[in-house]
Write a protein that holds these residues in place. Structure first.
Motif: not given
Length: 214
Positions: A167-184
């Motif tokens: 999964l991409s960082n954006q996809e992970i962010a959407e799945m976990l309901f957090i921002s992409k910046r947090t995933v990054d």
């Protein structure tokens, strides 16, 4: 003039060894190649000749690739081993990783992949055949409890799992309901903590530390 790369080909199928040796010898930079048919013959060879790269079949008579890799790394810990297999068998991966293998190739890989694996390992990186990486990712299962040997937080383990799934960082962010910046930021911390450079390295870390079962 740079010294030729020393390659040991360890496989019990003569035709495979000879074919790969022929292709390697037809490159501009010709390596010095030694061929043996099992792990015991490799150990006998290494007693008098040190290889830069060992292309190691897993299923062999007398001494298989897992046993041989364990012995090689005990005696020659600087060795760089590339595992070879006919099948994407997940049962072999963690054992070969524990034994010290740095890369994994299927025997039906293209010669270009073989070259990429050799280059990656010589540069200190890991390499998986794309088919093997896909197979591992497709079969990853979360363990119920995070192992104590890992210093990743529970959130980082969760993100690592999804990174390994592709999964991409954006996809992970959407799945976990957090921002992409947090995933990054989590991904940056995971790479730093695990001393990994890419997804293949992260998969190796996850398997080696028993964060996921395959």
């Amino acid at each position: 003039m740079t010294e030729a790369l020393k390659l040991a080909l360890v496989d019990d199928h003569d035709l495979f060894r000879e074919g790969l040796s022929f292709l390697l010898n037809n490159q501009n930079s010709k390596p010095e190649i030694k061929e043996v048919s099992n792990g015991q013959e490799l150990l006998d060879l290494l007693a008098n000749w040190q290889a830069d790269i060992i292309l190691m079949d897993i299923e062999m008579p007398v001494m298989n690739g897992i046993e041989a890799s364990n012995e090689v790394m005990k005696k020659y810990p600087a060795s760089k081993i590339i595992a070879l297999s006919m099948h994407a068998n997940e049962n072999y991966y963690s054992e070969m990783i524990d034994a010290g293998a740095k890369a994994f190739l299927l025997k039906n890989s293209s010669f270009e992949e073989v070259q990429q694996a050799i280059e990656a390992v010589m540069e200190g990186r890991n390499y998986f055949s794309p088919e093997i990486l896909e197979s591992i990712i497709a079969n990853l299962n979360r363990k119920k409890n995070q192992p104590s040997k890992s210093d990743l937080t529970q959130r980082e383990v969760e993100i690592l799992y999804n990174i390994c799934k592709g999964l991409s960082n954006q996809e992970i962010a959407e799945m976990l309901f957090i921002s992409k910046r947090t995933v990054d930021k989590h991904r940056e911390n995971i790479l730093l903590k695990t001393q990994s450079k890419n997804t293949a390295s992260l998969v190796i870390y996850a398997i080696k530390n028993h964060i996921f079962e395959v």
